[in-house]
Design an enzyme around this catalytic site. Structure first.
Site, PDB file in Angstrom:
ATOM      1  N   ASP A  10       1.078  -1.142   0.077  1.00 43.21           N
ATOM      2  CA  ASP A  10      -0.069   0.122  -0.094  1.00 43.21           C
ATOM      3  C   ASP A  10       0.907   1.225   0.038  1.00 43.21           C
ATOM      4  OD1 ASP A  10      -2.248   1.670   0.331  1.00 43.21           O
ATOM      5  OD2 ASP A  10      -1.485   1.689   2.727  1.00 43.21           O
ATOM      6  N   ASP A  12       0.003   4.975   0.663  1.00 43.30           N
ATOM      7  CA  ASP A  12      -0.637   5.929   2.066  1.00 43.30           C
ATOM      8  C   ASP A  12      -0.336   5.262   3.583  1.00 43.30           C
ATOM      9  OD1 ASP A  12      -0.685   8.261   0.416  1.00 43.30           O
ATOM     10  OD2 ASP A  12      -2.759   7.774  -0.046  1.00 43.30           O
ATOM     11  N   GLY A  47      -7.486   4.073   3.358  1.00 39.00           N
ATOM     12  CA  GLY A  47      -7.564   2.901   2.333  1.00 39.00           C
ATOM     13  C   GLY A  47      -8.911   3.048   1.501  1.00 39.00           C
ATOM     14  N   ARG A  50     -11.728   8.050  -2.552  1.00 43.10           N
ATOM     15  CA  ARG A  50     -12.172   9.639  -2.396  1.00 43.10           C
ATOM     16  C   ARG A  50     -13.698   9.720  -2.157  1.00 43.10           C
ATOM     17  NH1 ARG A  50     -10.180  13.031  -6.995  1.00 43.10           N
ATOM     18  NH2 ARG A  50      -8.345  11.847  -6.360  1.00 43.10           N
ATOM     19  N   SER A 116      -5.668   5.298  -3.853  1.00 41.19           N
ATOM     20  CA  SER A 116      -5.407   6.732  -4.312  1.00 41.19           C
ATOM     21  C   SER A 116      -5.326   6.998  -5.920  1.00 41.19           C
ATOM     22  CB  SER A 116      -4.217   7.452  -3.662  1.00 41.19           C
ATOM     23  OG  SER A 116      -4.059   8.692  -4.088  1.00 41.19           O
ATOM     24  N   ASN A 118      -4.015   9.695  -6.641  1.00 42.33           N
ATOM     25  CA  ASN A 118      -2.879  10.680  -6.803  1.00 42.33           C
ATOM     26  C   ASN A 118      -1.772   9.800  -6.684  1.00 42.33           C
ATOM     27  OD1 ASN A 118      -4.005  13.304  -6.957  1.00 42.33           O
ATOM     28  ND2 ASN A 118      -5.086  12.655  -4.904  1.00 42.33           N
TER      29      ASN A 118
HETATM   30  C1  BG6 Z   1      -5.784   5.987  -0.079  1.00 44.09           C
HETATM   31  C2  BG6 Z   1      -6.055   6.577   1.497  1.00 44.09           C
HETATM   32  O1  BG6 Z   1      -4.558   5.316  -0.048  1.00 44.09           O
HETATM   33  O2  BG6 Z   1      -6.202   6.701  -1.041  1.00 44.09           O
HETATM   34  C3  BG6 Z   1      -7.338   7.076   1.707  1.00 44.09           C
HETATM   35  O3  BG6 Z   1      -5.641   5.789   2.377  1.00 44.09           O
HETATM   36  C4  BG6 Z   1      -7.950   8.090   0.433  1.00 44.09           C
HETATM   37  O4  BG6 Z   1      -7.466   7.916   2.810  1.00 44.09           O
HETATM   38  C5  BG6 Z   1      -7.949   7.260  -0.722  1.00 44.09           C
HETATM   39  O5  BG6 Z   1      -9.062   8.320   0.580  1.00 44.09           O
HETATM   40  C6  BG6 Z   1      -8.116   7.934  -1.993  1.00 44.09           C
HETATM   41  O6  BG6 Z   1      -7.292   8.920  -2.124  1.00 44.09           O
HETATM   42  P1  BG6 Z   1      -7.172   9.885  -3.424  1.00 44.09           P
HETATM   43  O7  BG6 Z   1      -5.639  10.291  -3.561  1.00 44.09           O
HETATM   44  O8  BG6 Z   1      -7.580   9.255  -4.582  1.00 44.09           O
HETATM   45  O9  BG6 Z   1      -7.974  10.937  -3.047  1.00 44.09           O
HETATM   46 MG    MG Z   2      -2.798   3.064   3.645  1.00 41.90          MG
END
Ligand code: BG6
Ligand code: MG
Length: 211
Positions: A10, A12, A47, A50, A116, A118
């Site tokens: 993972d 984040d 995890g 969004r 994520s 991002n």
């Molecule tokens: C996960 C985070 O990695 O990504 C979550 O733990 C987050 O908290 C999720 O909501 C989605 O992230 P993003 O960057 O697509 O908004």
């Molecule tokens: Mg995580």
């Protein structure tokens, strides 16, 4: 004989910490809606995608919102979050994480499996854009953790079966995704206390005693 043929991380909370930036960005939105959002509630969003995170925050109030309104709110949060992510640099990867990744890379194919969208931006900010053999993220999946899709796709990208991969996770949703996908997992941080994880680790370098 080695126990695993590949490792899926993972992002984040495992490779780097973006929790505070997620919190600050959601907090700005929650404050504008007068919702009682705090750091403890933020932990529930680990995890989780969004939009699902937004739904959990909106559940703190009574008002219902249209899909368009929710899309606009999620976009606004992400704009704030991306501005905060600009502050990240290779210094956001700890020595323990970096040395462990380098050591494991000599022996195993390594992948990222993150919810994520991002992910690639964060990896480039922290200097790991080209480090992993496969990166599967929120843009590649139709169901977020605890659905196992992200890890199944990561295993597939490494041409491995789930039973040959170890998943490393910090979130309850991620450990559940690993279990549902047929992966062994190592829980770190908050997840180090979760029953579903086969291994419980304090720091990433503890993996070197498992793998
Ligand atoms: C996960 C985070 O990695 O990504 C979550 O733990 C987050 O908290 C999720 O909501 C989605 O992230 P993003 O960057 O697509 O908004
Ligand atoms: Mg995580």
């Amino acid at each position: 004989m080695r126990k695993y043929d590949a490792v899926i991380f993972d992002l984040d909370g495992v490779i780097c910490s973006t929790d505070e930036y997620h919190y600050l960005a959601w907090k700005e939105l929650a404050d504008s809606l007068a919702l009682p959002f705090d750091r403890q509630y933020n932990n529930k969003l680990r995890g989780v995608s969004r939009l699902e995170s937004l739904n959990l925050i909106l559940a703190l109030g009574e008002r219902q919102y249209s899909d368009e309104e929710k899309q606009a709110m999620a976009q606004k949060k992400n704009d704030t979050y991306r501005r905060l992510l600009e502050k990240m640099s290779p210094a956001d990867v700890s020595d323990d994480v970096l040395s462990t990744l380098n050591e494991l890379k000599r022996k195993y194919p390594l992948a990222i499996g993150s919810s994520s969208r991002n992910t690639k931006f964060i990896l480039s900010r922290i200097g790991l854009a080209d480090f992993f053999d496969a990166v599967i993220d929120g843009n590649d999946i139709s169901a977020s953790k605890p659905d196992p899709e992200v890890f199944l796709k990561a295993a597939d990208a490494l041409s491995q079966r789930p039973s040959s991969c170890l998943v490393v996770e910090d979130a309850a949703a991620g450990i559940e995704a690993a279990v549902r996908g047929g992966f062994d997992s190592a829980g770190i941080g908050d997840a180090s206390r979760l029953d579903g994880a086969k291994y419980h680790i304090e720091r990433l370098s503890d993996l070197l005693g498992i793998l």
